[in-house]
Design a protein around this motif. Structure first.
Motif, PDB file in Angstrom:
ATOM      1  N   ILE A  98       2.118  13.416   3.795  1.00 41.05           N
ATOM      2  CA  ILE A  98       1.140  12.540   3.135  1.00 41.05           C
ATOM      3  C   ILE A  98      -0.145  12.415   3.961  1.00 41.05           C
ATOM      4  O   ILE A  98      -1.240  12.305   3.418  1.00 41.05           O
ATOM      5  CB  ILE A  98       1.791  11.186   2.844  1.00 41.05           C
ATOM      6  CG1 ILE A  98       2.953  11.458   1.901  1.00 41.05           C
ATOM      7  CG2 ILE A  98       0.808  10.214   2.211  1.00 41.05           C
ATOM      8  CD1 ILE A  98       3.915  10.361   1.732  1.00 41.05           C
ATOM      9  N   ARG A  99      -0.010  12.495   5.277  1.00 39.73           N
ATOM     10  CA  ARG A  99      -1.211  12.441   6.109  1.00 39.73           C
ATOM     11  C   ARG A  99      -2.144  13.605   5.760  1.00 39.73           C
ATOM     12  O   ARG A  99      -3.359  13.436   5.676  1.00 39.73           O
ATOM     13  CB  ARG A  99      -0.836  12.484   7.595  1.00 39.73           C
ATOM     14  CG  ARG A  99      -2.055  12.337   8.497  1.00 39.73           C
ATOM     15  CD  ARG A  99      -1.737  12.328   9.963  1.00 39.73           C
ATOM     16  NE  ARG A  99      -1.004  11.153  10.375  1.00 39.73           N
ATOM     17  CZ  ARG A  99       0.251  11.152  10.783  1.00 39.73           C
ATOM     18  NH1 ARG A  99       0.941  12.278  10.794  1.00 39.73           N
ATOM     19  NH2 ARG A  99       0.840  10.041  11.153  1.00 39.73           N
ATOM     20  N   GLY A 130       0.792  -1.238   0.000  1.00 35.54           N
ATOM     21  CA  GLY A 130       0.000   0.000   0.000  1.00 35.54           C
ATOM     22  C   GLY A 130       0.819   1.279   0.000  1.00 35.54           C
ATOM     23  O   GLY A 130       0.313   2.335   0.350  1.00 35.54           O
ATOM     24  N   ILE A 131       2.096   1.184  -0.381  1.00 34.51           N
ATOM     25  CA  ILE A 131       2.931   2.397  -0.454  1.00 34.51           C
ATOM     26  C   ILE A 131       2.887   2.907  -1.895  1.00 34.51           C
ATOM     27  O   ILE A 131       3.390   2.241  -2.796  1.00 34.51           O
ATOM     28  CB  ILE A 131       4.384   2.099  -0.036  1.00 34.51           C
ATOM     29  CG1 ILE A 131       4.417   1.531   1.386  1.00 34.51           C
ATOM     30  CG2 ILE A 131       5.252   3.343  -0.168  1.00 34.51           C
ATOM     31  CD1 ILE A 131       5.749   0.919   1.783  1.00 34.51           C
ATOM     32  N   ALA A 132       2.283   4.055  -2.094  1.00 28.57           N
ATOM     33  CA  ALA A 132       2.149   4.590  -3.449  1.00 28.57           C
ATOM     34  C   ALA A 132       3.181   5.682  -3.691  1.00 28.57           C
ATOM     35  O   ALA A 132       3.610   6.361  -2.746  1.00 28.57           O
ATOM     36  CB  ALA A 132       0.742   5.151  -3.649  1.00 28.57           C
ATOM     37  N   LEU A 146      -0.390   9.954  -5.406  1.00 26.37           N
ATOM     38  CA  LEU A 146      -0.992   9.662  -4.097  1.00 26.37           C
ATOM     39  C   LEU A 146      -2.446  10.122  -4.058  1.00 26.37           C
ATOM     40  O   LEU A 146      -3.308   9.420  -3.507  1.00 26.37           O
ATOM     41  CB  LEU A 146      -0.198  10.366  -2.988  1.00 26.37           C
ATOM     42  CG  LEU A 146       1.123   9.684  -2.610  1.00 26.37           C
ATOM     43  CD1 LEU A 146       2.035  10.654  -1.871  1.00 26.37           C
ATOM     44  CD2 LEU A 146       0.867   8.455  -1.748  1.00 26.37           C
ATOM     45  N   SER A 187       6.899  14.539  10.204  1.00 24.83           N
ATOM     46  CA  SER A 187       5.636  13.902  10.569  1.00 24.83           C
ATOM     47  C   SER A 187       4.780  13.663   9.317  1.00 24.83           C
ATOM     48  O   SER A 187       4.700  14.528   8.439  1.00 24.83           O
ATOM     49  CB  SER A 187       4.915  14.826  11.546  1.00 24.83           C
ATOM     50  OG  SER A 187       3.730  14.231  11.918  1.00 24.83           O
ATOM     51  N   GLY A 188       4.196  12.477   9.252  1.00 26.19           N
ATOM     52  CA  GLY A 188       3.271  12.175   8.156  1.00 26.19           C
ATOM     53  C   GLY A 188       3.921  11.752   6.851  1.00 26.19           C
ATOM     54  O   GLY A 188       3.264  11.661   5.823  1.00 26.19           O
ATOM     55  N   THR A 189       5.236  11.455   6.878  1.00 32.58           N
ATOM     56  CA  THR A 189       5.913  11.080   5.628  1.00 32.58           C
ATOM     57  C   THR A 189       5.819   9.579   5.337  1.00 32.58           C
ATOM     58  O   THR A 189       6.215   9.137   4.254  1.00 32.58           O
ATOM     59  CB  THR A 189       7.413  11.480   5.645  1.00 32.58           C
ATOM     60  OG1 THR A 189       7.976  11.093   6.893  1.00 32.58           O
ATOM     61  CG2 THR A 189       7.596  12.969   5.443  1.00 32.58           C
ATOM     62  N   GLY A 190       5.343   8.791   6.295  1.00 34.60           N
ATOM     63  CA  GLY A 190       5.175   7.355   6.029  1.00 34.60           C
ATOM     64  C   GLY A 190       6.175   6.467   6.750  1.00 34.60           C
ATOM     65  O   GLY A 190       6.434   5.342   6.324  1.00 34.60           O
ATOM     66  N   LYS A 191       6.701   6.939   7.886  1.00 32.36           N
ATOM     67  CA  LYS A 191       7.723   6.162   8.596  1.00 32.36           C
ATOM     68  C   LYS A 191       7.153   4.822   9.086  1.00 32.36           C
ATOM     69  O   LYS A 191       7.772   3.775   8.933  1.00 32.36           O
ATOM     70  CB  LYS A 191       8.285   6.975   9.780  1.00 32.36           C
ATOM     71  CG  LYS A 191       9.002   8.254   9.340  1.00 32.36           C
ATOM     72  CD  LYS A 191       9.683   8.968  10.476  1.00 32.36           C
ATOM     73  CE  LYS A 191       8.741   9.615  11.467  1.00 32.36           C
ATOM     74  NZ  LYS A 191       7.904  10.682  10.880  1.00 32.36           N
ATOM     75  N   GLU A 192       5.953   4.892   9.656  1.00 30.97           N
ATOM     76  CA  GLU A 192       5.366   3.649  10.185  1.00 30.97           C
ATOM     77  C   GLU A 192       4.998   2.695   9.044  1.00 30.97           C
ATOM     78  O   GLU A 192       5.165   1.474   9.151  1.00 30.97           O
ATOM     79  CB  GLU A 192       4.125   3.972  11.038  1.00 30.97           C
ATOM     80  CG  GLU A 192       3.564   2.734  11.677  1.00 30.97           C
ATOM     81  CD  GLU A 192       2.598   3.018  12.825  1.00 30.97           C
ATOM     82  OE1 GLU A 192       2.610   4.130  13.387  1.00 30.97           O
ATOM     83  OE2 GLU A 192       1.835   2.086  13.152  1.00 30.97           O
ATOM     84  N   LEU A 193       4.529   3.264   7.952  1.00 35.37           N
ATOM     85  CA  LEU A 193       4.163   2.443   6.790  1.00 35.37           C
ATOM     86  C   LEU A 193       5.381   1.663   6.280  1.00 35.37           C
ATOM     87  O   LEU A 193       5.293   0.469   5.971  1.00 35.37           O
ATOM     88  CB  LEU A 193       3.643   3.383   5.699  1.00 35.37           C
ATOM     89  CG  LEU A 193       2.759   2.797   4.624  1.00 35.37           C
ATOM     90  CD1 LEU A 193       1.494   2.221   5.231  1.00 35.37           C
ATOM     91  CD2 LEU A 193       2.395   3.881   3.608  1.00 35.37           C
ATOM     92  N   GLU A 253      -3.796  12.882   2.445  1.00 36.55           N
ATOM     93  CA  GLU A 253      -4.809  11.829   2.621  1.00 36.55           C
ATOM     94  C   GLU A 253      -6.101  12.431   3.197  1.00 36.55           C
ATOM     95  O   GLU A 253      -7.200  12.166   2.715  1.00 36.55           O
ATOM     96  CB  GLU A 253      -4.222  10.786   3.589  1.00 36.55           C
ATOM     97  CG  GLU A 253      -4.986   9.503   3.682  1.00 36.55           C
ATOM     98  CD  GLU A 253      -4.255   8.503   4.607  1.00 36.55           C
ATOM     99  OE1 GLU A 253      -3.228   8.844   5.234  1.00 36.55           O
ATOM    100  OE2 GLU A 253      -4.746   7.371   4.707  1.00 36.55           O
TER     101      GLU A 253
END
Ligand SMILES: Nc1ncnc2c1ncn2[C@@H]1O[C@H](COP(=O)(O)OP(=O)(O)OP(=O)(O)O)[C@@H](O)[C@H]1O
Ligand SMILES: [Mg+2]
Length: 354
Positions: free
Chosen positions: A249-250, A30-32, A212, A61-67, A253
């Motif tokens: 990205i958050r 799910g990483i676009a 995205l 923050s919100g760049t997709g680190k956890e993803l 989204e």
């Protein structure tokens, strides 16, 4: 379908998230995105997923680190084990030790029974230490030992517990600066940062924005509940590209969900976007070196665009009083006027997109 500039559509072809991508043997989960910045993150993630090395993921923050952390876990040999997430910044430091390592009954007031911690839960899997930069120095010492030796004691306990875990940590803080200020231990930093992964902010990989936006729209439509894929007008696309996305990205989204719900028309126009998308555009007039490389802008074009950005910025700052703009730029007024003419800069000119 979003109207996207041709180049973006062409570059999109290999962007489909989920399923195997061109990164052989790595499921994007799910990483676009199609930017070269993201491609190099995915390439490192692919390599590191084959190993057990510690990974430190940095980025705003919100760049997709956890993803990315989840994708590394899912693609690793530990994928059938747990991925345990702990937000070190959200838990008060006096409770964090017990959250990480567990405690024995009576270890502290309120410890009515013993409890295992996240390190034990993560056995055979991955532990994701989020916001690691917020951990207190005392606990950093204990964490260092637990990571180094893969063993620890529960709070109030004497038995040594061994675990088999992979450690991924993440931060949006500048840990090098924190080390300088004695807020973060250097030895722990090196232990965590065996494989560094830095995720660029969205404003430095603008080619991902439309990809995205389309991905989030399609994901909403798949959820059903009456969402329909809408089209962005050319002006709205320009506004999305000009904006500098402080929430990364958050933020994108959330915006896509908001316009999907609130705009009933199939065409999303620039006035459907929040006001700051238009008024904030002057913040984007200065460009960064990395965005030039990410977007493969040539040297001459980049220099031209930079000149144009500087001039537009100065003109906007001075309400188009050319003498004052020239002063701001420390240049001769006639030179400025010549450049404005040569570059065809008009009051409503677009800021170059990087
Ligand atoms: N490349 C991407 N493709 C699709 N969705 C993404 C991508 N990157 C991030 N997201 C989404 O953006 C949101 C924020 O991502 P995530 O939580 O991983 O960021 P983060 O860097 O951990 O943020 P924070 O520092 O605030 O914790 C999530 O909903 C995530 O699914
Ligand atoms: Mg996070």
């Amino acid at each position: 379908m979003i109207i996207a500039p041709k180049a973006v559509i062409e570059r999109k072809i290999s962007s489909a998230p989920g399923g195997e991508s061109h990164e052989m043997g790595f499921d994007r989960e799910g990483i676009a995105g199609t930017s070269s910045g993201l491609a190099s993150v995915l390439e490192t993630a692919r390599k590191v997923s084959k190993s057990d090395s510690s990974v430190l993921i940095t980025g705003e923050s919100g760049t997709g680190k956890e993803l990315i952390a989840r994708a590394i876990h899912k693609n690793s040999s530990r994928c059938n084990g747990p991925m345990v997430v702990i937000n070190c910044g959200a838990i008060p430091s006096e409770l964090l030790e017990s959250e990480l390592f567990g405690h024995e009954k009576g270890a502290f007031t309120g410890a009515h029974r013993s409890r295992i911690g996240r390190f034990e839960i993560a056995d055979q899997g991955t532990i994701f230490l989020d916001e690691i930069g917020d951990m207190s120095p005392d606990l950093q010492v204990k964490l260092l030992r637990a990571i180094q030796e893969r063993q620890f004691e529960r709070v109030g306990g004497t038995a040594t517990i061994e675990v088999d875990i992979r450690v991924i940590s993440a931060t949006n803080k500048d840990l090098a600066a924190a080390i300088e200020q004695d807020k973060f231990r250097e030895d722990l930093y090196y232990r965590l940062n065996v494989i560094p992964i830095h995720i660029l902010p969205l404003r430095e990989r603008k080619e991902d924005i439309l990809v995205l936006a389309e991905y989030f729209q399609e994901r909403l439509t798949k959820r059903g509940r009456g969402y329909q894929v809408k089209t962005f007008s050319e002006d709205a696309i320009q506004a999305l590209l000009n904006y500098d996305w402080p929430g990364n990205i958050r933020e994108l989204e959330n915006l896509i969900e908001r316009v999907s719900v609130l705009v009933e028309d199939p065409l999303i126009e620039v006035h459907d976007l929040p006001d700051y998308f238009i008024s904030g555009s002057s913040r984007n007039t200065l460009v960064s070196v990395s965005s030039v490389f990410n977007n493969r802008t040539g040297f001459n074009e980049a220099v031209d665009q930079f000149q144009r950005s500087l001039i537009l910025h100065a003109l906007n700052e001075t309400r188009w009083v050319k003498a004052r703009a020239a002063e701001l730029l420390k240049m001769n007024r006639t030179t400025l006027v010549e450049k404005i003419k040569k570059m065809d800069i008009e009051q409503e000119s677009q800021v170059p997109i990087f």
